[in-house]
Design a protein around this motif. Structure first.
Motif, mmCIF file in Angstrom:
data_model
loop_
_atom_site.group_PDB
_atom_site.id
_atom_site.type_symbol
_atom_site.label_atom_id
_atom_site.label_comp_id
_atom_site.label_asym_id
_atom_site.label_seq_id
_atom_site.Cartn_x
_atom_site.Cartn_y
_atom_site.Cartn_z
ATOM 1 N N GLU A 65 -5.105 -0.233 -20.178
ATOM 2 C CA GLU A 65 -5.235 -1.382 -20.929
ATOM 3 C C GLU A 65 -6.603 -1.348 -21.636
ATOM 4 N N ASP A 66 -7.673 -1.091 -20.724
ATOM 5 C CA ASP A 66 -9.003 -1.049 -21.052
ATOM 6 C C ASP A 66 -9.072 -0.058 -22.373
ATOM 7 N N ASN A 67 -8.801 1.051 -22.117
ATOM 8 C CA ASN A 67 -8.859 2.057 -23.090
ATOM 9 C C ASN A 67 -7.802 2.091 -24.125
ATOM 10 N N GLY A 68 -6.858 1.331 -24.197
ATOM 11 C CA GLY A 68 -5.662 1.198 -25.174
ATOM 12 C C GLY A 68 -4.949 2.392 -25.139
ATOM 13 N N MET A 69 -4.561 2.872 -23.853
ATOM 14 C CA MET A 69 -3.650 4.143 -23.707
ATOM 15 C C MET A 69 -2.265 3.906 -22.919
ATOM 16 N N LYS A 70 -1.200 4.370 -23.697
ATOM 17 C CA LYS A 70 -0.119 4.526 -22.963
ATOM 18 C C LYS A 70 0.256 5.875 -22.715
ATOM 19 N N ILE A 71 0.589 6.389 -21.580
ATOM 20 C CA ILE A 71 0.946 7.803 -21.142
ATOM 21 C C ILE A 71 2.310 7.754 -20.557
ATOM 22 N N ASN A 72 3.033 8.627 -21.101
ATOM 23 C CA ASN A 72 4.471 8.738 -20.726
ATOM 24 C C ASN A 72 4.675 10.339 -20.213
ATOM 25 N N ALA A 73 5.135 10.468 -18.951
ATOM 26 C CA ALA A 73 5.303 11.840 -18.543
ATOM 27 C C ALA A 73 6.322 11.849 -17.215
ATOM 28 N N GLU A 74 6.688 13.131 -16.790
ATOM 29 C CA GLU A 74 7.760 12.995 -15.879
ATOM 30 C C GLU A 74 6.928 12.919 -14.436
ATOM 31 N N LYS A 75 5.759 13.747 -14.368
ATOM 32 C CA LYS A 75 4.789 13.321 -13.200
ATOM 33 C C LYS A 75 3.320 13.203 -13.688
ATOM 34 N N ILE A 76 2.822 12.238 -12.882
ATOM 35 C CA ILE A 76 1.515 11.976 -12.974
ATOM 36 C C ILE A 76 1.002 11.692 -11.660
ATOM 37 N N ASP A 77 -0.462 12.185 -11.388
ATOM 38 C CA ASP A 77 -1.180 12.281 -10.217
ATOM 39 C C ASP A 77 -2.106 11.186 -10.627
ATOM 40 N N TYR A 78 -2.553 10.012 -9.657
ATOM 41 C CA TYR A 78 -3.512 9.232 -9.893
ATOM 42 C C TYR A 78 -4.529 9.408 -8.770
ATOM 43 N N ASN A 79 -5.604 9.610 -8.923
ATOM 44 C CA ASN A 79 -6.761 9.721 -7.792
ATOM 45 C C ASN A 79 -7.431 8.269 -8.036
ATOM 46 N N GLY A 86 -5.733 7.789 1.842
ATOM 47 C CA GLY A 86 -6.997 8.158 0.930
ATOM 48 C C GLY A 86 -6.309 7.510 -0.349
ATOM 49 N N ASP A 87 -6.708 7.983 -1.448
ATOM 50 C CA ASP A 87 -6.604 7.204 -2.663
ATOM 51 C C ASP A 87 -5.687 7.963 -3.667
ATOM 52 N N GLU A 88 -4.957 9.027 -3.424
ATOM 53 C CA GLU A 88 -4.017 9.749 -4.309
ATOM 54 C C GLU A 88 -2.767 9.109 -4.172
ATOM 55 N N ILE A 89 -2.063 8.943 -5.620
ATOM 56 C CA ILE A 89 -0.815 8.576 -5.525
ATOM 57 C C ILE A 89 -0.124 9.586 -6.600
ATOM 58 N N ASN A 90 0.936 10.068 -6.196
ATOM 59 C CA ASN A 90 1.778 10.841 -7.298
ATOM 60 C C ASN A 90 3.020 10.154 -7.511
ATOM 61 N N LEU A 91 3.030 10.186 -8.905
ATOM 62 C CA LEU A 91 3.917 9.317 -9.606
ATOM 63 C C LEU A 91 5.038 10.394 -10.143
ATOM 64 N N LEU A 92 6.282 9.885 -9.981
ATOM 65 C CA LEU A 92 7.261 10.985 -10.440
ATOM 66 C C LEU A 92 8.687 10.274 -11.365
ATOM 67 N N SER A 93 8.968 10.885 -11.940
ATOM 68 C CA SER A 93 10.490 10.708 -12.624
ATOM 69 C C SER A 93 10.246 9.246 -13.515
ATOM 70 N N GLY A 94 10.045 9.694 -14.861
ATOM 71 C CA GLY A 94 10.045 8.516 -15.897
ATOM 72 C C GLY A 94 8.760 7.856 -15.600
ATOM 73 N N VAL A 95 7.513 8.220 -15.747
ATOM 74 C CA VAL A 95 6.468 7.667 -15.506
ATOM 75 C C VAL A 95 5.888 6.973 -16.803
ATOM 76 N N THR A 96 5.343 5.864 -16.780
ATOM 77 C CA THR A 96 4.623 5.081 -17.817
ATOM 78 C C THR A 96 3.462 4.735 -17.069
ATOM 79 N N PHE A 97 2.265 5.070 -17.771
ATOM 80 C CA PHE A 97 0.825 4.813 -17.066
ATOM 81 C C PHE A 97 0.191 4.082 -18.234
#
Length: 176
Positions: free
Chosen positions: A114-128, A100-111
């Motif tokens: 660039e198109d929307n000029g956003m930098k997101i930092n979290a311990e967990k990010i789920d990306y579909n 599928g297209d689900e990616i679970n990112l863990l542990s010091g995540v930076t996302f």
């Protein structure tokens, strides 16, 4: 002959008792995975994508594939897309659904969106990737040209550039 048969049976019993099961941490709980991975790659590049979609290139220190369970565990990774939309980032760990297209990112995540000029930092990010959405269920820090915000339970639609928090703890708006 009897000794050989007994030794063979003891060896098989020993080998079956030594099988270790690996686990991964998902939503704060250890989840069991397959007894043995199919493939382990070190210092590798992995491309995720289907025909008609922009590929996501992932570079990782270690990628462990479990084909029966349809996922891969990834350690110490960076990722990026190239094409119309540019998304990139890094994480200490990840779990990729290989069917599928689900990616679970863990542990010091930076996302980075660039198109929307956003930098997101979290311990967990789920990306579909199919829906082009992200969510971070815990504390999140977001930086953009509009300002810097810290909050919880973040959701984002990358197609529209719409981002929401359940609650904002701190924030600065920059109206220049």
């Amino acid at each position: 002959m009897k000794r050989f048969l007994i030794l063979l049976l003891l060896s098989l019993l020993f080998l079956s008792s030594c099988q270790k099961e690996e686990g991964s941490i998902v939503d704060g709980e250890k989840k069991e995975v397959g007894k043995y991975p199919d493939v382990i790659l070190e210092n590798s590049r992995y491309i995720i994508g289907e025909e008609g979609s922009e590929p996501l290139e992932l570079y990782a220190k270690k990628i462990t594939f479990y084909s029966e369970e349809s996922f891969a565990l990834v350690e110490d990774m960076t990722f990026t897309t190239k094409g119309e939309r540019v998304i990139s980032g890094s994480a200490g760990e990840g779990r990729i659904n290989t069917e599928g297209d689900e990616i679970n990112l863990l542990s010091g995540v930076t996302f980075l969106d660039e198109d929307n000029g956003m930098k997101i930092n979290a311990e967990k990010i789920d990306y579909n990737r199919e829906e082009d959405t992200i969510s971070a269920p815990g504390p999140v820090m977001v930086e953009s040209k509009e300002g810097r915000f810290e909050g919880t339970d973040f959701k984002g639609d990358l197609r529209t550039g719409t981002y929401t928090f359940q609650s904002i703890e701190k924030g600065e708006l920059d109206f220049e």
